[in-house]
Design a protein around this motif. Sequence first.
Motif, PDB file in Angstrom:
ATOM      1  N   LYS A 359     -18.827   1.282  19.620  1.00 58.13           N
ATOM      2  CA  LYS A 359     -17.853   1.031  20.680  1.00 58.13           C
ATOM      3  C   LYS A 359     -16.491   0.786  20.068  1.00 58.13           C
ATOM      4  O   LYS A 359     -16.362   0.071  19.072  1.00 58.13           O
ATOM      5  CB  LYS A 359     -18.258  -0.182  21.530  1.00 58.13           C
ATOM      6  CG  LYS A 359     -17.309  -0.416  22.707  1.00 58.13           C
ATOM      7  CD  LYS A 359     -17.763  -1.570  23.567  1.00 58.13           C
ATOM      8  CE  LYS A 359     -16.813  -1.764  24.748  1.00 58.13           C
ATOM      9  NZ  LYS A 359     -17.220  -2.892  25.606  1.00 58.13           N
ATOM     10  N   VAL A 360     -15.479   1.391  20.703  1.00 50.02           N
ATOM     11  CA  VAL A 360     -14.103   1.146  20.284  1.00 50.02           C
ATOM     12  C   VAL A 360     -13.649  -0.145  20.950  1.00 50.02           C
ATOM     13  O   VAL A 360     -13.687  -0.283  22.178  1.00 50.02           O
ATOM     14  CB  VAL A 360     -13.177   2.313  20.689  1.00 50.02           C
ATOM     15  CG1 VAL A 360     -11.769   2.071  20.194  1.00 50.02           C
ATOM     16  CG2 VAL A 360     -13.725   3.630  20.155  1.00 50.02           C
ATOM     17  N   ILE A 361     -13.204  -1.122  20.164  1.00 48.95           N
ATOM     18  CA  ILE A 361     -12.845  -2.438  20.713  1.00 48.95           C
ATOM     19  C   ILE A 361     -11.349  -2.631  20.781  1.00 48.95           C
ATOM     20  O   ILE A 361     -10.846  -3.729  20.965  1.00 48.95           O
ATOM     21  CB  ILE A 361     -13.482  -3.562  19.876  1.00 48.95           C
ATOM     22  CG1 ILE A 361     -13.046  -3.462  18.429  1.00 48.95           C
ATOM     23  CG2 ILE A 361     -14.982  -3.518  19.999  1.00 48.95           C
ATOM     24  CD1 ILE A 361     -13.556  -4.609  17.570  1.00 48.95           C
ATOM     25  N   GLY A 362     -10.592  -1.532  20.673  1.00 46.55           N
ATOM     26  CA  GLY A 362      -9.146  -1.628  20.841  1.00 46.55           C
ATOM     27  C   GLY A 362      -8.403  -1.704  19.522  1.00 46.55           C
ATOM     28  O   GLY A 362      -8.978  -1.621  18.426  1.00 46.55           O
ATOM     29  N   GLY A 363      -7.107  -1.819  19.645  1.00 46.35           N
ATOM     30  CA  GLY A 363      -6.258  -1.848  18.469  1.00 46.35           C
ATOM     31  C   GLY A 363      -5.083  -0.898  18.638  1.00 46.35           C
ATOM     32  O   GLY A 363      -5.001  -0.140  19.609  1.00 46.35           O
TER      33      GLY A 363
END
Length: 1078
Positions: A359-363
């Motif tokens: 999962k991509v958790i942002g940034g």
Amino acid sequence: MRAVPTWIDKVHDLHFLPSIYDLAFKPDGSQLIVAAGNRVLVYDTSDGTLIQPLKGHKDTVYCVAYAKDGKRFASGSADKSIIIWTSKLEGILKYTHNDSIQCVAYNPVSHQLASCSSGDFGEWYTGIVLSSTPLQGIVLRNCCSPFCLDSLSYIGKDRTLTYDPCCVSYFSKGEYIVMGGSDKQASLYTKDGVRLGTIGEQSSWVWTCRVKPDSNYVVLGCQDGTIAFFQLIFSTVHGLYKDRYAYRDSMTDVIVQHLITEQKVRIKCRELVKKIAIYRNRLAIQLPEKILIYELYSDDSSDMHYRIKEKICRKFECNLLVVCSQHIILCQEKRLQCLSFTSIKEKEWLMESLIRYIKVIGGPPGREGLLVGLKNGAVSMTDRQTYSTHKLLANLLVFIQEPNANSVAWNTQCEDMLCFSGSGYLNIKASNFPVHQQKLQGFVVGYNGSKIFCLHVYSMSAVEVPQSAPMYQYLERRMFKEAYQIACLGVTDSDWRDLATEALEGLDFDTSKKAFIRVRDLRYLELINSIEERKKRGESDTELFLADVYAYQGKFHEAARLYKRTGLDSRALSMYTDLRMFEYAKEFVGAADPKNTRMLMSKQADWAKNSKEPRAAAQMYLTAGEHLKAIDIIGEHGWVDMLIDIARKLDKAEREPLAKCAAYFQKLKHHGYASETYSKMGDLQALVHLHVEARHWDEAFALVEKHAQFKDDVYVPYAQWLAENDRFEEAQKAFHKAGRQSEAVKVLEQLTHNAVVESRFNDAAYYYWMLSMQCLDIARGTKEEMLKKFKRFQHLAELYHVYHSIQRYTDEPFSSHMPETLFNISRYLLHNLTKDVPLGISKVNTLYALAKQSRTLGAFKLARHAYEKLQELHVPSRFQESMDLGSLTVRSKPYHDNEDLIPMCYRCSTNNPLLNSQGSVCINCKQPFIYSASSYEVLPLVQFYLDKGIGDEEAVSLIDLEVPCIDRKASQSLKLDDGTEDTEEDPFMAKLSFEQGGSDFVPVVVSRSVLRSMSRRDVLIKRWPKPLQWEYYRSLLPDVSITMCPSCFQMFHSEDYELLVLQHNCCPYCRRPIDEPN
């Protein structure tokens, strides 16, 4: 898509392996009919058990077909025969063709059987041949059903196959196609011809394939006798990012759904979609030979328009696919690869265990962080520069303590909340409170505010979950602000009200105010605003604030205790009395001062009044000294006896209650008691108004005699009342007494106008005469304007009096007037009509009446003149025919008038024309004619005037002397002279002479000697009141009896006047009663 073998069977014969030429399912899918060799085999589809082989054919069976109703099936063989079998596997009918049977098919509606051989085809119904037709050409086996639509159209485009197809069948209600052939396998295609995958590889050609009805099972029949039964399993290919959910549809399309707005957009890829990944404004789709990168057109959160940004034309083998702002992440077992959109590998990681979750958790763009879950329980957090691994599984299990949880999601709007699903339940947990459970199918994949995104089978749905349970958990610990944050995520109105109430009792006014605003409760908002204002003014007693809150909530006893504790007993007392809790109020007051007792009594009376107990309320008001309220109740209910009792007991100084009693007496029509009350008060003006309103005029006049200042208050309404009751003479007198002359004139003017509008011309004449006399009465103060009005109204009265007869003649079928009278009236009216014709008077009617009467009486010249005048006017259609006929008829008559009709001047004996351009005067001496007010004949009267210095009284006395005349009848004599008259015989006759040809009128002026010579019988006097002068008339024919009305001074022939008075019992002109004194 995966094909899972359910069962496989291979048909053996004694000497060879028979080919499977055709298959057919029973409509309910429970049985499979197989054409194998020269036998028909029946299988149970659940486990592949051979139920029964059916024998009846002597050669190879090429085709089978089951009827739609499931009651029978048919088989066709190379032995040229067709056998019909029942669902109990019994043969019931057999018939033949001329050649080997190639295919059979049942009509799905009528259940007729169509069969086709190499040389002919036929239709069969319960064993009867309906038709049979020879064929030319070649018939292929496994052809489609002959029962089809009337017309077919070609759709789609051609697809090239790398093998020879032997069979084709629709799958899943026509969404897909199953096809098999020389490639020794069956393949699944979309309806557009895109190959999706292999169903099952075989060792020989696939001759036939069929799909089990209403299921995802496929059966294949092969050349080597193999029967293979497969189940097709379609995996879910999807991706989720916040409120956007992308999933595969029809194997080749991608649908992006906005879970909040329910918008959807379809992306057609026209190839098998293998993987989908979505992140922010990026969408990645993996196809068999490439990866497509899409982006949104705009940054709008609701935008659903995607366009291709990049294409990576490479074939990738991966288990998971993730897209970031500038990269894609591929996962293959333990390996992670980071590739740019141009297919350049920028980073690679090798994990210690199989990767199960990414999962991509942002940034920031290009440096997003990844959360990687491994099979061994480790969770790794990576970005392009760093890599770290944490053992988080144990911690998560301790936090959730749910072994059956299969998915978990944190609330993106509240970091203290999460939800997880498992065993058919949804669990919501806030902070460290116990878990709240509710039923839910599927598993959660996202949690945003009050919406939980749930994936069930292949569909994603947004479930609205009220956050009631966690909100009440916060309320139990009096954490109002946190409870408000939870409520903002989505709770019911009753939950908002509970939050507002709890916060208000906890004196958290800010939170309570916000909650009451949400439920729009203005009553509590006003309470909170008032408390906040009091706090600003320096009040800080929290017990008093809480007491107000309890009072608003209905907790009255708790509020009273708090009021008493804070020293505000009066507020508690007001609360009880306002709520009609008088018993509680008495208990609260106890043995208090009488003031509070009277207040309680007054409040209790208010309650009794509102409770529909008026008599009790009135008694309570009297006891409490509230006389005005008691009188209102008694008066409204009409209890006169109680009202009399109160009025007589009250002191005369209490004017307001007495005035109210008198007003109710007046309203209830008890004027005697009202008069008594006003007299007790000494209010004379109110007493006058009482008599006037009750029409007690005698009492009012008696009061006015003693108190003249109330003259206007009595006579003005009295006059108006008389005028309303058509007693105009009395009304005028009343107006005179009140000094309201102008109002009297206005009333009569309005009545006159109404009479004219309604064509009541006789009444209009009478009203105008009354108006003239009214103006004359006003003009006694020498008002020139009123004298002018007097003359104008007198003239109008005469005109309307005359026109009344014309109107009756033209509008009514019968007339009471003689032709001579109508003739004279018409002439008189035309002589006196000026350019401005009065309202209601018709010149057409007048000329029409004159023309008809002139023709009747022989005045043909005048009649012709009248008809010519009518030609110049707009004549009503009802007169047109008569007028045209009369005009033609009169032209046949001599052009002269009857001499008997010619009027003669009694002063100069001159014959005057019938129509005089100078008006009603003699053309020679200019002496005005005097007309009878009934027949309008010229009367033998001559007006004379008094010489200077002679007053009216002296003139009457001189006339009354009546000097005796010499009787000349005894002797006869003939006197011849030169034409001069004997002036000594009658001095008045000598005064009639005048200068011939003069243009000015010379009046007859008499001296005292002439007056003495006159007889009283021959003189008529109009005794006008001041400021008018008296008018004197001398009759030149004493034998003609003339009567003058003493009221209106109109002249009549005495016989006509007496007849009219007998008919109407009054003067026909002024309506003066005959018994009224002069």
